[in-house]
Design a protein around this motif. Sequence first.
Motif, PDB file in Angstrom:
ATOM      1  N   LEU A  33       0.822  -1.206   0.000  1.00 14.98           N
ATOM      2  CA  LEU A  33       0.000   0.000   0.000  1.00 14.98           C
ATOM      3  C   LEU A  33       0.859   1.261   0.000  1.00 14.98           C
ATOM      4  O   LEU A  33       0.578   2.221  -0.725  1.00 14.98           O
ATOM      5  N   GLN A  34       1.927   1.259   0.828  1.00 17.05           N
ATOM      6  CA  GLN A  34       2.792   2.429   0.878  1.00 17.05           C
ATOM      7  C   GLN A  34       3.475   2.670  -0.462  1.00 17.05           C
ATOM      8  O   GLN A  34       3.585   3.806  -0.926  1.00 17.05           O
ATOM      9  N   SER A  35       3.950   1.598  -1.080  1.00 10.90           N
ATOM     10  CA  SER A  35       4.595   1.757  -2.370  1.00 10.90           C
ATOM     11  C   SER A  35       3.590   2.060  -3.468  1.00 10.90           C
ATOM     12  O   SER A  35       3.896   2.802  -4.406  1.00 10.90           O
ATOM     13  N   LEU A  36       2.395   1.473  -3.360  1.00  6.76           N
ATOM     14  CA  LEU A  36       1.343   1.794  -4.316  1.00  6.76           C
ATOM     15  C   LEU A  36       1.021   3.283  -4.262  1.00  6.76           C
ATOM     16  O   LEU A  36       0.813   3.929  -5.298  1.00  6.76           O
ATOM     17  N   ASN A  37       1.036   3.814  -3.061  1.00  9.47           N
ATOM     18  CA  ASN A  37       0.841   5.238  -2.876  1.00  9.47           C
ATOM     19  C   ASN A  37       1.878   6.032  -3.673  1.00  9.47           C
ATOM     20  O   ASN A  37       1.552   6.936  -4.447  1.00  9.47           O
ATOM     21  N   GLY A  38       3.160   5.657  -3.509  1.00  4.59           N
ATOM     22  CA  GLY A  38       4.227   6.332  -4.237  1.00  4.59           C
ATOM     23  C   GLY A  38       4.142   6.100  -5.734  1.00  4.59           C
ATOM     24  O   GLY A  38       4.439   6.996  -6.538  1.00  4.59           O
ATOM     25  N   THR A  39       3.738   4.884  -6.120  1.00 10.70           N
ATOM     26  CA  THR A  39       3.629   4.559  -7.541  1.00 10.70           C
ATOM     27  C   THR A  39       2.537   5.363  -8.223  1.00 10.70           C
ATOM     28  O   THR A  39       2.717   5.879  -9.333  1.00 10.70           O
ATOM     29  N   ILE A  40       1.392   5.488  -7.559  1.00  4.65           N
ATOM     30  CA  ILE A  40       0.297   6.265  -8.141  1.00  4.65           C
ATOM     31  C   ILE A  40       0.709   7.730  -8.286  1.00  4.65           C
ATOM     32  O   ILE A  40       0.437   8.373  -9.306  1.00  4.65           O
ATOM     33  N   ASN A  41       1.398   8.243  -7.260  1.00  2.00           N
ATOM     34  CA  ASN A  41       1.934   9.602  -7.370  1.00  2.00           C
ATOM     35  C   ASN A  41       2.852   9.715  -8.584  1.00  2.00           C
ATOM     36  O   ASN A  41       2.794  10.684  -9.348  1.00  2.00           O
ATOM     37  N   ALA A  42       3.730   8.695  -8.742  1.00  2.00           N
ATOM     38  CA  ALA A  42       4.692   8.718  -9.843  1.00  2.00           C
ATOM     39  C   ALA A  42       3.998   8.649 -11.200  1.00  2.00           C
ATOM     40  O   ALA A  42       4.424   9.295 -12.166  1.00  2.00           O
ATOM     41  N   ILE A  43       2.925   7.859 -11.287  1.00  3.01           N
ATOM     42  CA  ILE A  43       2.189   7.752 -12.550  1.00  3.01           C
ATOM     43  C   ILE A  43       1.547   9.095 -12.908  1.00  3.01           C
ATOM     44  O   ILE A  43       1.635   9.559 -14.051  1.00  3.01           O
ATOM     45  N   TRP A  44       0.909   9.725 -11.919  1.00  2.00           N
ATOM     46  CA  TRP A  44       0.316  11.042 -12.172  1.00  2.00           C
ATOM     47  C   TRP A  44       1.373  12.032 -12.643  1.00  2.00           C
ATOM     48  O   TRP A  44       1.180  12.748 -13.632  1.00  2.00           O
ATOM     49  N   VAL A  45       2.495  12.062 -11.922  1.00  2.00           N
ATOM     50  CA  VAL A  45       3.545  13.031 -12.241  1.00  2.00           C
ATOM     51  C   VAL A  45       4.210  12.705 -13.575  1.00  2.00           C
ATOM     52  O   VAL A  45       4.381  13.569 -14.441  1.00  2.00           O
ATOM     53  N   GLY A  46       4.599  11.434 -13.762  1.00  2.00           N
ATOM     54  CA  GLY A  46       5.314  11.048 -14.974  1.00  2.00           C
ATOM     55  C   GLY A  46       4.476  11.138 -16.231  1.00  2.00           C
ATOM     56  O   GLY A  46       4.947  11.606 -17.275  1.00  2.00           O
ATOM     57  N   LYS A  47       3.236  10.726 -16.150  1.00  2.00           N
ATOM     58  CA  LYS A  47       2.380  10.691 -17.334  1.00  2.00           C
ATOM     59  C   LYS A  47       1.864  12.074 -17.731  1.00  2.00           C
ATOM     60  O   LYS A  47       1.699  12.364 -18.910  1.00  2.00           O
ATOM     61  N   PHE A  48       1.600  12.931 -16.727  1.00  2.00           N
ATOM     62  CA  PHE A  48       0.924  14.188 -17.031  1.00  2.00           C
ATOM     63  C   PHE A  48       1.806  15.429 -16.889  1.00  2.00           C
ATOM     64  O   PHE A  48       1.478  16.488 -17.408  1.00  2.00           O
ATOM     65  N   LEU A  49       2.933  15.294 -16.159  1.00  2.00           N
ATOM     66  CA  LEU A  49       3.830  16.444 -16.014  1.00  2.00           C
ATOM     67  C   LEU A  49       5.153  16.254 -16.735  1.00  2.00           C
ATOM     68  O   LEU A  49       5.925  17.198 -16.847  1.00  2.00           O
ATOM     69  N   GLY A  50       5.450  15.021 -17.160  1.00  2.00           N
ATOM     70  CA  GLY A  50       6.638  14.789 -17.974  1.00  2.00           C
ATOM     71  C   GLY A  50       7.827  14.210 -17.226  1.00  2.00           C
ATOM     72  O   GLY A  50       7.821  14.064 -16.001  1.00  2.00           O
ATOM     73  N   GLU A  51       8.899  13.869 -18.003  1.00  2.00           N
ATOM     74  CA  GLU A  51      10.088  13.221 -17.459  1.00  2.00           C
ATOM     75  C   GLU A  51      10.827  14.091 -16.445  1.00  2.00           C
ATOM     76  O   GLU A  51      11.378  13.597 -15.468  1.00  2.00           O
ATOM     77  N   SER A  52      10.855  15.401 -16.670  1.00  2.00           N
ATOM     78  CA  SER A  52      11.569  16.286 -15.741  1.00  2.00           C
ATOM     79  C   SER A  52      10.914  16.274 -14.365  1.00  2.00           C
ATOM     80  O   SER A  52      11.598  16.206 -13.339  1.00  2.00           O
ATOM     81  N   ALA A  53       9.595  16.340 -14.340  1.00  2.00           N
ATOM     82  CA  ALA A  53       8.874  16.299 -13.065  1.00  2.00           C
ATOM     83  C   ALA A  53       9.053  14.948 -12.382  1.00  2.00           C
ATOM     84  O   ALA A  53       9.205  14.867 -11.158  1.00  2.00           O
ATOM     85  N   PHE A  54       9.048  13.862 -13.188  1.00  2.00           N
ATOM     86  CA  PHE A  54       9.232  12.535 -12.617  1.00  2.00           C
ATOM     87  C   PHE A  54      10.639  12.395 -12.029  1.00  2.00           C
ATOM     88  O   PHE A  54      10.824  11.838 -10.947  1.00  2.00           O
ATOM     89  N   ALA A  55      11.645  12.899 -12.750  1.00  2.00           N
ATOM     90  CA  ALA A  55      13.016  12.870 -12.242  1.00  2.00           C
ATOM     91  C   ALA A  55      13.120  13.657 -10.938  1.00  2.00           C
ATOM     92  O   ALA A  55      13.829  13.262 -10.003  1.00  2.00           O
TER      93      ALA A  55
END
Length: 463
Positions: A33-55
């Motif tokens: 659950l804790q990692s899923l939390n981080g993963t969902i955050n990462a998906i939102w950031v990476g998919k919609f804000l781009g590679e720079s935001a994900f980095a």
Amino acid sequence: MSKAMPVEANLTEGPIGKSLLLFAMPVLMGNVLQSLNGTINAIWVGKFLGESAFAAASNANNIMFFLLSLVFGVGMASTILIGQSVGARDEVQAKRVVGTSALFFLSMALLITMAGVGLSASILEWMQTPVDAMTYALGYLRIIFIGIPFMFFFNFIMMILRGAGDAKTPFYFLLLAVFLDIVLNPLFIFGLGPIPRMETAGAATATVIAQFVSLCGLLFYLYRKKHFLRLTGADRHYLRFDSQILGSLVKKGVPMGLQLMFVSTSAIAIVNLVNSFGSVATAAFGAAMQLSTYIQMPAMAIGSAVSTFAAQNIGAGKWDRVHKTTLLGILLNFMMTGMLVALIYVFNRQALQLFLQDEAAIAIGMNINHITLWAFILFGITFVLSGVVRSTGAVMIPLITTFLALWCIRVPLAYYLGRQYGLDALWWSFPIGFFAGILLSAGYYIWGNWKSASMLDKKKAIE
């Protein structure tokens, strides 16, 4: 024997294999659950804000892991002391541990928050965060620092409950935290109505709010149910810095915290190296590490479970159960980690596409996974052995072992391979470092004197 201490908290009797699995599963699901939390955050950031935001988020999360390691050791020392106290059926000692460690956690959290908010930019510059990711990372990290007291105390209470033999209650409130984070993430990232668009800072804000609400809910639940470790008005004399317990928390907890700090700083050192190859490489490594986080979960859950089991049985003087717990923990790690590794290998590209859009980044991520994932099975064995050894209070050799495997082998090898042969070569430092770790840990478990260690000074035993 305390009448207030429930029978279900006792892990010193009954079948070990079944009990270990039942205890480990809520811990595992909590980690998921804790990692899923981080993963969902990462998906939102990476998919919609781009590679720079994900980095940017990846760099900031490595800093958070480092900060958690500062207090992780004290949390582990508290968990072990609670486990040994419950195994010995000594509720008074358990409450003294809770009071002292709670004050310590809150003090550390407030200090880290005050220092972190002001030093965020300097920390990110030291990590060589790519210029195009700096603004994203700075907003994210400052919000996280503000939420440190809630996050630290929430994790502290969950560790205390697990030491007392309760793995289910922490899972339920982690579920609440993740649900809230999932709901709040898009609201704060993109903005809605009166909520402004905050982008990466919004992801951090959602996490902090979710942790705060879950912490309040957990505290309310424990007092409503009259948990035997809650501190009431009549127990306020336990809410102080007990010199003996504080000494044990520092003496035993600092080496355990340093052990995790070696892990986190070695990860930061690798990120620092990968950052020199550009944002695409950083994003690929961040995505691969998101997946490896899930691979490590069974080992971490089993390691936590065997540590609690071993602590209670050491408190009860049942050493035969301690050794059986070790063997069953290793067997469970092989089965559970091995299945996850196989699953990621089958769906390697699809898994990375959850975080990445750039084909070059996906190709790098696939190569990272091919080289490193299988070696996390070795990591799992080391984690189980270290969990059992630490439960006695033997903390220095595991600390030295971690330092040798990471800072004397993995990190120097990564820099040598990366600079001599390029990005693709440096990933081989991971399996080589894991292999060194398992050799050192197994050697100490078989031939070391860890069984003679103790958490508290026996000459000053608590009355």
